[in-house]
Design a protein around this motif. Structure first.
Motif, short mmCIF file in Angstrom:
data_model
loop_
_atom_site.label_atom_id
_atom_site.label_comp_id
_atom_site.label_asym_id
_atom_site.label_seq_id
_atom_site.Cartn_x
_atom_site.Cartn_y
_atom_site.Cartn_z
N ASN A 112 -46.86 21.79 89.07
CA ASN A 112 -47.10 21.07 87.82
C ASN A 112 -48.17 19.99 87.97
N LEU A 126 -50.56 24.63 89.91
CA LEU A 126 -49.77 24.94 88.72
C LEU A 126 -48.29 25.04 89.08
N ILE A 128 -51.53 20.66 87.54
CA ILE A 128 -52.62 20.92 86.58
C ILE A 128 -52.03 21.57 85.35
N THR A 129 -52.80 21.57 84.31
CA THR A 129 -52.34 22.19 83.06
C THR A 129 -52.51 23.71 83.14
N PRO A 130 -51.75 24.44 82.34
CA PRO A 130 -51.94 25.90 82.30
C PRO A 130 -53.36 26.30 81.90
N GLN A 131 -53.99 25.49 81.06
CA GLN A 131 -55.35 25.80 80.64
C GLN A 131 -56.32 25.76 81.82
N ALA A 132 -56.14 24.79 82.71
CA ALA A 132 -57.01 24.69 83.89
C ALA A 132 -56.80 25.89 84.81
N TYR A 133 -55.55 26.31 84.94
CA TYR A 133 -55.28 27.50 85.75
C TYR A 133 -55.93 28.74 85.13
N ASP A 134 -55.84 28.87 83.81
CA ASP A 134 -56.43 30.04 83.14
C ASP A 134 -57.94 30.10 83.36
N ARG A 135 -58.60 28.93 83.36
CA ARG A 135 -60.04 28.91 83.60
C ARG A 135 -60.37 29.38 85.01
#
Length: 351
Positions: free
Chosen positions: A122, A119, A124-131
């Motif tokens: 940049n 992250l 991966i997406t923030p959504q992937a990090y949140d998961r």
């Protein structure tokens, strides 16, 4: 033609006439014979009524303990009847679930670290990090849960009452069906019987008389010469719509542990004293087939007249009168149940 034996006929007739004369000369009982009775002068006095109940003795605290996740029982650190302290280790379960949870946590932690680095670049997406972050937090919780489930500790001071599983057996939280009933008793049961409680159900009338802290006395058939003093500890807040009764809890100190859950006890609760009219129970005539009760009032000419009364509490062969009698009146006590209105009575001395 046969001849009549006149001497025999005369003798027979004479005997018949004498018998007939004797029967007709028996004295008839007087129409107004006096009925012997004992009487009671109506007056008020201090009356302390009691209520009587029965029920099973219950432990003050009772807990069936079990882990929240499946596990194999490795070892019991206590035996039946042992006294335990709060926080004392009771049972050890296998570390299989803990080992698995630890491995999952390590994998989730590695994924989280990788996702955080990606992250920042940049990649991966923030959504992937949140998961990845959520999985890591969940794995930590699962590891902590498995760690707690590997050990069972006592939540309070008490006694080991039951063990529901043997070392080496697998425990699962899933409810079990046995004999048509769904149950899951857990692994071990701890009870505290320093205090014993009994749950009773009271009517609306009884409920109005009760207060927390009122004295109660416990008697057991197996200990006929002993009694235990306790008190009302809790009174319910709503009536059962089917039975129209209110639950009440009564407690009894049990320092020597002589009382045991499952025993059957009889409870006497002492109500507040009150100044009221009291008469002997023997004076009350219960009218069969009705809910009415009456007494016989003694009139000036030593006749009696029935009067309906309303009863309160009955205690020790004495009856509280709510309405129907005034102080100073005289009523029939012993012998009342043999009377009818306007009977003449003969007042006898009380024994």
């Amino acid at each position: 033609m046969n001849k009549i034996n006149y001497p025999f006929f005369k003798i027979s007739f004479t005997i018949f006439f004498i018998v007939l004369l004797g029967c007709s000369s028996q004295p008839e009982p007087p129409e107004d014979s006096e009925i012997p009775v004992e009487v009671y002068q109506v007056h008020s006095e201090i009356f302390t009524p009691h209520l009587y109940f029965s029920g099973d003795l219950l432990s003050w605290k009772d807990a069936n303990l079990a882990p929240s996740i499946p596990g194999r029982v490795e070892r019991f650190y206590v035996q039946l009847g042992d006294t335990v302290k709060p926080g004392q280790l009771l049972v050890q379960l296998s570390g299989e679930m803990l080992t698995q949870a630890q491995a999952q946590l390590q994998a989730a932690e590695a994924d989280y670290i990788r996702a955080k680095s990606l992250l920042e670049n940049n990649a991966i997406t923030p959504q992937a990090y949140d998961r990845a972050n959520a999985n890591y937090i969940s794995a930590q919780a699962q590891r902590d849960l498995a760690a707690r489930a590997a050990w069972i500790h006592s939540p309070f001071e008490g006694i080991v009452a039951e063990k529901f599983i043997e070392p080496g057996e697998m425990y699962t939280p899933t409810p079990q069906i046995s004999g048509g009933e769904i149950s899951n008793p857990g692994v071990i049961r701890i009870i505290n019987i320093d205090t014993i409680k009994v749950n009773i159900d009271v009517t609306e009338t009884e409920w109005m008389e009760l207060e927390v802290g009122m004295k109660a006395i416990l008697h057991l058939d197996i200990f006929p010469d002993s009694s235990w003093i306790g008190e009302i500890s809790r009174i319910g807040v709503n009536f059962n719509s089917l039975t129209r009764t209110m639950p009440v809890e009564v407690i009894f100190p049990n320092p020597d542990l002589s009382l045991t859950p499952g025993m059957f006890g009889r409870i006497t609760i002492q109500l507040k004293p009150r100044q009221t009219i009291i008469i002997p129970e023997i004076a009350v005539v219960y009218l069969p087939g009705t809910s009415k009760n009456q007494v016989f009032i003694v009139t000036k000419d030593d006749q009696v007249k029935s009067r309906e009364i309303t009863l309160g509490y009955v205690d020790d062969h004495r009856v509280e009168i709510i309405s129907g009698l005034q102080e100073g009146e005289t009523i029939v006590a012993a012998g009342a149940r043999n009377l009818t209105d306007r009977d003449h009575i003969k007042i006898m001395e009380s024994n």
